[in-house]
Design an enzyme around this catalytic site. Structure first.
Site, PDB file in Angstrom:
ATOM      1  N   ASP A 147      -2.834  -8.877  -2.283  1.00 27.10           N
ATOM      2  CA  ASP A 147      -1.494  -9.148  -2.809  1.00 27.10           C
ATOM      3  C   ASP A 147      -0.884 -10.353  -2.100  1.00 27.10           C
ATOM      4  OD1 ASP A 147      -1.412  -6.945  -4.572  1.00 27.10           O
ATOM      5  OD2 ASP A 147      -0.966  -5.609  -2.902  1.00 27.10           O
TER       6      ASP A 147
ATOM      7  N   SER B 179      -4.182 -37.640 -33.745  1.00 26.54           N
ATOM      8  CA  SER B 179      -4.832 -36.657 -34.602  1.00 26.54           C
ATOM      9  C   SER B 179      -5.468 -37.332 -35.821  1.00 26.54           C
ATOM     10  CB  SER B 179      -3.818 -35.588 -35.018  1.00 26.54           C
ATOM     11  OG  SER B 179      -4.450 -34.488 -35.622  1.00 26.54           O
TER      12      SER B 179
ATOM     13  N   ASP C  40      -1.542  -5.038   5.735  1.00 26.40           N
ATOM     14  CA  ASP C  40      -2.597  -5.686   6.512  1.00 26.40           C
ATOM     15  C   ASP C  40      -2.487  -7.177   6.218  1.00 26.40           C
ATOM     16  OD1 ASP C  40      -3.463  -3.124   7.195  1.00 26.40           O
ATOM     17  OD2 ASP C  40      -4.795  -3.009   5.469  1.00 26.40           O
TER      18      ASP C  40
ATOM     19  N   ASP D  88      -6.216  -5.949   0.591  1.00 20.11           N
ATOM     20  CA  ASP D  88      -6.430  -4.684  -0.137  1.00 20.11           C
ATOM     21  C   ASP D  88      -7.917  -4.466  -0.286  1.00 20.11           C
ATOM     22  OD1 ASP D  88      -6.508  -2.567  -2.049  1.00 20.11           O
ATOM     23  OD2 ASP D  88      -4.486  -3.123  -2.697  1.00 20.11           O
TER      24      ASP D  88
ATOM     25  N   ASP E 281       0.844  -1.190   0.000  1.00 21.85           N
ATOM     26  CA  ASP E 281       0.000   0.000   0.000  1.00 21.85           C
ATOM     27  C   ASP E 281       0.885   1.248   0.000  1.00 21.85           C
ATOM     28  OD1 ASP E 281      -2.199  -1.683   0.220  1.00 21.85           O
ATOM     29  OD2 ASP E 281      -2.082  -1.677   2.412  1.00 21.85           O
TER      30      ASP E 281
ATOM     31  N   ASP F  23      -4.996 -32.308 -28.841  1.00 24.97           N
ATOM     32  CA  ASP F  23      -4.151 -32.997 -29.807  1.00 24.97           C
ATOM     33  C   ASP F  23      -2.711 -33.064 -29.287  1.00 24.97           C
ATOM     34  OD1 ASP F  23      -2.556 -33.586 -32.114  1.00 24.97           O
ATOM     35  OD2 ASP F  23      -4.205 -32.936 -33.383  1.00 24.97           O
TER      36      ASP F  23
ATOM     37  N   ASP G 239      -1.369  -9.613   1.716  1.00 27.10           N
ATOM     38  CA  ASP G 239      -1.620  -8.248   2.171  1.00 27.10           C
ATOM     39  C   ASP G 239      -3.018  -7.866   1.700  1.00 27.10           C
ATOM     40  OD1 ASP G 239      -1.641  -5.616   2.906  1.00 27.10           O
ATOM     41  OD2 ASP G 239      -0.150  -4.947   1.433  1.00 27.10           O
TER      42      ASP G 239
END
Length: 798
Positions: A97, A345, A39, A91, A33, A627, A89
């Site tokens: 974050d 394939s 936090d 936000d 921040d 494939d 953290d």
């Protein structure tokens, strides 16, 4: 019915322990921040103990937060218990974050031990997370587990819930929509139950101590909870909940253990059906070899070599050329010498059509070739006609009603079928067992690749999946199911919801699924594949040392602005917007504590995630199949396990931009994986002008197969219509084929061939086989002799 499973998983007894994790404190985390300190909170995830991610409280505005919170997990020592700790953290305005994450292998703890760990990103850096661990044995009855040494299936319990009484207010409306129920971690998740409807069921691992949560319509009232361990086993119990209404909520509950028998095979090596087929096919092969090689005596069973046809991808070009090559083998009497045919394939389209006839290899292939020629030369505009579009919509709606998840891949499957056939083919993969019942045809193996739907490219995560008429599964994990159950829903190895077996067109669309690619995969097709393989090889070099340490730290990509931009950009490159949604039959299975050291697993580890069990395929709800060409355009990998013991591979390559490129990538893959395979080292002359047939072998490695490689080249075919017969002046144009990478009428984007181009490609493919009869016979002689040498007893020491 499917044949009985072979190599049944072994039961093992696991003792319970209580893991206590005390998250203490963190130091030195810089704030993300601009105006305030971090936090911080910590998330804990241990999927072998609970399906819920736990988290500490958030400590606001503090660079050295202290939590001192304890979390407890009930674990089993037989499993690979890897705890993930993440520091975030918080936000308020954007996504929280991630500051860093750590993986901790609980298996490094001893019973009774208390250990304090300080996790750091950098020994010289300030960031540190302090965590205390304690492990204590629990005096509980042991849990019965089933394992193949890699995957583990645990005990399941079921809960049946029936609503006996309820008020309209409880139900939320007068029409009785029902009450929402949930069992966290169960296969079903959330369900609704009402008075007039029948009971609902939940299935959940017993060891998680699951509980039933009843979400009432009244938001002011807390959800009601019933721990399943409080219910008497196998006995219905009526539970009434107090209510302000005249009619209380009354439920009838019944908890019971789910039988331990699995609906899948956990084991390595060929299944019982394939083993029975091999016994019958060896008799056919031995008889053919005696005739072709003019042997005086019958070959003993242990001296009959295993010969395989390996057909690569290439759209309609591969489908057409494979039919021509098989007709050449049949013309020479060599088709009865082949035990396996693998396809990827476009070559799978030819194989799927052939195996609709149980005796196709015993009949003249002129009929199937004529039908294929008619399909590739007709106009494809009708696939988008209004009546066809209505037909697609109707079948997709019917599949959705059956329970199949809707996805774009299903539409591609129907379009692909319309391109290849006039009418829908109501055949299934399991019906192809009729073509193997007497060992009368080679065993077909169809290849696909399982990937992640986002965050990783195919070189970072790719797992081989093989489809046979007997089984569909992952050789890497040793997990297989009958093809009748592919697309049905599984949990912890048990069948939860059986759906009708899909028509084979829905498998052909998977085997040739080009639409699950991401942008980074697409770059592979437009640039030099070697640079991608260099990155893969580097990842493998580090993976060899990647046995999970007792801790592993990762710096998050969001640590810097540049990291965030790179993460967004990687997300755009790796997201698969048109991914399929095939239910994952490995869902819920867990990993044995020694899975990484198991030779059956480590010999096939392919991805950067192999040392991270929490992120491997069993944790996914759906498979992401595409494939195999997005990794390497070959069907060789099912032929390499030692249990199949292949002696000679006829490699049919349909590339237009390099006669050896794909085979060289196979050789490099095998070298990186320590798989016995001859070195693919064409000479400069061969690279400049490839021949019709090239032999690669390694006399020093008797366990490595001999490879006869047939690239798609026009060498002597331009001068000879059949071996030994020169073309006349009027036939010269019949030998002129444009096989250039650019501008060829056989480019994979070309869906319609002219009749002349189709005839040329079929003729070339047949000719290149017939013109190399002696090389193939010599390869068969060498395969027989190698078998004799390998089986010949060593002389006793003097």
């Amino acid at each position: 019915m499917a044949p009985a499973p072979a190599f049944a998983p072994q039961p093992e007894v696991a003792e319970s322990s209580l893991l206590s994790v005390r998250v203490l404190r963190a130091h030195g985390f810089p704030s993300r921040d601009l105006l305030s300190p971090s936090d911080c909170y910590v998330c804990l995830w241990l999927p072998t103990a609970t399906s819920q991610e736990l988290r500490t409280r958030t400590v606001r505005n503090c660079s050295c937060p202290v939590w001192n919170q304890t979390f407890r997990f009930r674990i089993q020592g037989l499993l690979k218990n890897v705890l993930e700790l993440k520091v975030f953290d918080r936000d308020q305005l954007s996504v929280d974050d991630l500051l860093f994450s750590v993986l901790f292998d609980v298996g490094t703890l001893r019973a009774g031990e208390t250990r304090l760990e300080s996790f750091t990103l950098n020994p010289q850096g300030p960031e540190r997370l302090d965590v205390e661990f304690h492990l204590r044995r629990l005096p509980e009855p042991p849990e019965q587990l089933l394992t193949n040494g890699v995957l583990v299936a645990r005990e399941l319990c079921s809960l049946d819930v029936c609503m006996e009484k309820a008020s309209a207010a409880t139900l939320g409306s007068s029409n009785g929509e029902g009450v929402e129920l949930s069992v966290v971690g169960s296969y079903e998740g959330n369900q609704k139950v009402s008075v007039h409807a029948g009971p609902v069921s939940f299935h959940c691992p017993s060891y998680w101590d699951p509980e039933l949560t009843i979400h009432l319509q009244n938001a002011a009232q807390e959800p009601l909870r019933v721990p399943l361990r409080t219910l008497p086993p196998n006995q219905p119990v009526k539970v009434a909940f107090p209510s302000a209404q005249e009619t209380p909520l009354e439920l009838k509950l019944k908890a019971e253990e789910v039988p331990g028998e699995l609906s899948m095979r956990l084991g390595f090596g060929p299944c019982a059906g394939e083993q029975a087929f091999l016994g019958q096919r060896k008799q056919v092969v031995a008889k053919a070899l005696k005739r072709l090689l003019q042997l005086e005596e019958d070959l003993p069973e242990d001296q009959v070599p295993v010969v395989a046809v390996m057909a690569n991808g290439g759209g309609i070009r591969a489908m057409t050329a494979l039919l021509g090559q098989l007709s050449g083998l049949q013309q020479l009497g060599l088709l009865d010498c082949v035990t396996y045919i693998t396809g990827a394939s476009g070559s799978t389209w030819a194989m799927a059509d052939l195996y609709e006839d149980p005796d196709w290899s015993r009949k003249d292939l002129a009929g199937p070739i004529a039908m294929a020629r008619a399909r590739v030369t007709r106009s494809k505009l009708g696939v988008l006609a209004p009546e066809r579009l209505w037909q697609y919509q109707r079948e997709l709606r019917e599949r959705a009603e059956q329970g199949h998840p809707s996805c774009f891949t299903d539409l591609w499957c129907l379009l692909n079928e319309a391109l290849l056939h006039d009418q829908p083919h109501h055949r299934t993969l399991s019906e192809q067992r009729k073509a193997l019942s007497r060992g009368q045809n080679p065993l077909p193996i169809y290849c696909a690749l399982n990937t992640k739907d986002r965050r990783l490219n195919t070189f970072e995560f790719g797992e081989w999946v093989e489809f046979t008429p007997y089984e569909v599964g992952f050789p890497k994990y040793g997990a297989f199911i009958p093809p009748e159950l592919f697309g049905s829903e599984f949990f912890m190895g048990r069948l939860m919801k059986r759906l009708p077996e899909s028509r084979i067109c829905f498998l052909e669309g998977i085997w040739s699924n080009l639409f699950a690619a991401n942008l980074e995969d697409s770059l592979y097709w437009t640039s030099d594949p070697a640079q991608f393989w260099d990155r893969w090889a580097q990842a493998r070099a580090s993976l060899d040392k990647e046995v999970i340490p007792y801790s592993r730290l990762e710096e998050p990509p969001t640590a810097t602005v540049a990291g965030r931009i790179a993460e967004v950009f990687k997300g755009l490159l790796t997201r698969r917007p048109l991914v399929g949604s095939t239910p994952n039959f490995l869902r819920g299975l867990e990993f044995h504590r020694n899975y990484f050291e198991n030779p059956n697993f480590s010999a096939w580890k392919d991805t950067i995630l192999d040392a991270l069990p929490n992120q491997l395929t069993p944790s996914e709800r759906y498979l992401c199949l595409l494939d195999v060409g997005y990794f390497v355009n070959t069907s060789c990998l099912p032929l390499l396990p030692p249990d199949r013991d292949v002696d000679l591979i006829l490699s049919f390559d349909y590339s237009l931009d390099g006669a050896f490129q794909q085979l060289e990538l196979v050789g490099r893959y095998c070298r990186e994986q320590s798989i016995p395979f001859p070195a693919i080292t064409p000479t400069p002359e061969e690279l400049l002008r490839p021949q019709e047939c090239h032999i690669f072998s390694d006399p020093a490695r008797p366990d490595a197969p001999v490879v006869l490689h047939f690239p798609l080249v026009s060498d002597s075919f331009r001068h000879y219509s059949v071996p030994g017969v020169r073309r006349g002046p009027a036939e010269e144009t019949g030998g002129e084929l444009n096989l250039a990478a650019v501008g060829s009428p056989y480019h994979y984007t070309q869906l319609t061939y002219s009749e002349e181009d189709a005839d040329k490609l079929l003729g070339l493919a047949r000719y290149n086989i017939c013109n190399n009869q002696e090389q193939i016979l010599e390869g068969l002689r060498e395969a027989v002799e190698r078998r004799r040498r390998r089986r010949r007893p060593r002389p006793a020491p003097e």
